[in-house]
Design an enzyme around this catalytic site. Structure first.
Site, short mmCIF file in Angstrom:
data_model
loop_
_atom_site.label_atom_id
_atom_site.label_comp_id
_atom_site.label_asym_id
_atom_site.label_seq_id
_atom_site.Cartn_x
_atom_site.Cartn_y
_atom_site.Cartn_z
N MET A 1 -3.81 -7.52 -7.08
CA MET A 1 -3.37 -8.52 -7.95
C MET A 1 -4.42 -9.58 -8.47
O MET A 1 -4.15 -10.49 -8.72
CB MET A 1 -2.45 -9.49 -6.73
N ASN B 1 -4.27 2.25 -13.58
CA ASN B 1 -3.34 1.05 -12.79
C ASN B 1 -2.02 1.73 -12.98
O ASN B 1 -1.59 2.57 -13.79
CB ASN B 1 -3.48 -0.17 -13.36
N GLY C 1 0.85 -1.37 0.04
CA GLY C 1 -0.13 0.05 0.04
C GLY C 1 0.84 1.27 -0.04
O GLY C 1 0.26 2.29 0.40
N SER C 2 1.95 1.32 -0.49
CA SER C 2 2.78 2.39 -0.43
C SER C 2 2.25 3.57 -1.76
O SER C 2 2.32 4.82 -1.32
CB SER C 2 4.18 2.19 -0.85
N ASN C 3 1.75 3.00 -2.52
CA ASN C 3 0.93 3.96 -3.61
C ASN C 3 -0.27 4.58 -2.96
O ASN C 3 -0.44 5.31 -3.23
CB ASN C 3 0.82 3.11 -4.88
N ASP D 1 -2.41 -5.43 -18.30
CA ASP D 1 -1.22 -4.02 -18.59
C ASP D 1 -1.21 -3.63 -19.65
O ASP D 1 -0.15 -3.24 -20.37
CB ASP D 1 0.08 -4.76 -17.93
N ILE E 1 -7.22 -9.75 -11.63
CA ILE E 1 -7.73 -9.22 -12.70
C ILE E 1 -9.17 -8.92 -12.75
O ILE E 1 -10.16 -9.82 -12.47
CB ILE E 1 -7.25 -10.09 -13.96
N HIS F 1 2.14 0.44 -13.29
CA HIS F 1 2.76 -1.05 -13.29
C HIS F 1 4.26 -0.63 -13.26
O HIS F 1 4.45 0.47 -13.99
CB HIS F 1 2.49 -1.59 -14.78
N GLU G 1 7.22 5.96 -8.51
CA GLU G 1 6.00 5.58 -8.77
C GLU G 1 4.95 6.65 -7.94
O GLU G 1 3.72 7.02 -8.42
CB GLU G 1 5.48 4.16 -8.22
C1 GRF Z 1 3.95 -1.44 -7.17
O1 GRF Z 1 5.29 -1.74 -7.72
C2 GRF Z 1 3.20 -1.12 -8.39
O2 GRF Z 1 3.55 -0.67 -9.54
C3 GRF Z 1 2.83 -2.51 -8.72
O3 GRF Z 1 2.49 -3.19 -7.51
C4 GRF Z 1 3.44 -2.59 -6.69
C5 GRF Z 1 2.54 -2.13 -5.43
O4 GRF Z 1 3.14 -1.54 -4.42
N1 GRF Z 1 1.41 -2.59 -9.42
P1 GRF Z 1 2.38 -0.90 -3.07
O5 GRF Z 1 1.58 -1.83 -2.59
O6 GRF Z 1 1.71 0.10 -3.75
O7 GRF Z 1 3.52 -0.44 -2.29
#
Ligand code: GRF
Length: 193
Positions: free
Chosen positions: A95, A112, A20-22, A150, A97, A114, A179
């Protein structure tokens, strides 16, 4: 382009499966005054996702769906999204689809991120594959989601140089840092800001 709702922010759900860092970076972005989105809902297919802690920290509603029966659960998710008037979906390390049916419901409104320079290195284990192919560059891509993995229209990409000493792990860190900046930038672009 997604029509901005003026001073009112567009309600957004973020789907996660892991760290969940994004998600965290998107929440911080959404709290900025000039951000076009507000994050109203966090959805996960995995009750053990570390990222679910951000629901508590930032007081955002969370819902966990078991994905064993896709279409049944997707219907439940769609109901939930409609109930909270969600108009925009960000996948962030999700994760599973999504079905064609689901995507149709949110056409042009699902993004999304990637960790590669798409169309290269779709799918999993990106950084390992990039390193073993001795690539000079990798990066990350924010794209619209369509029914192929993707493969939706690219919104923005950030290129990252790979050094001789990089491993899959160091590359992952470098790219993750980018990201967190790219996803908000891509959302602004989608809203024409
Ligand atoms: C990231 O590298 C993103 O590009 C990919 O999965 C990873 C998720 O990382 N789809 P986080 O859970 O957001 O830390």
């Amino acid at each position: 382009m997604v029509q901005s709702t003026g001073p009112k922010k567009t309600k957004c759900a973020v789907f996660i499966s892991g760290r969940g860092s994004n998600l965290k970076s998107l929440i911080e972005f959404s709290k900025k005054k000039n951000s076009p989105i507000s994050i109203e809902l966090i959805i996960s297919d995995n009750s053990k996702s570390k990222g679910l802690k951000y629901a508590k920290i930032f007081k955002i509603r969370k819902k966990i769906f078991n994905y064993r029966n896709n279409s049944f659960n997707e219907k439940k998710i769609i109901r939930e999204l409609n109930y909270y008037n969600i108009k925009f979906v960000c996948l962030a390390g999700f994760m599973k689809i999504l079905s064609k049916e689901f995507i149709k419901n949110f056409k042009g409104k699902i993004l999304n991120i990637h960790p590669s320079l798409l169309p290269k290195y779709k799918g999993l284990n990106t950084h390992h594959r990039v390193i073993s192919n001795n690539e000079k560059y990798s990066g990350c891509t924010v794209h619209f989601v369509n029914s192929r993995l993707d493969s939706g229209k690219i919104i923005l990409q950030k290129k990252v140089k790979i050094s001789k000493t990089d491993t899959a792990n160091s590359l992952k860190k470098k790219i993750l840092f980018q990201e967190h900046k790219l996803y908000p930038k891509a959302i602004r672009k989608v809203f024409n800001l």
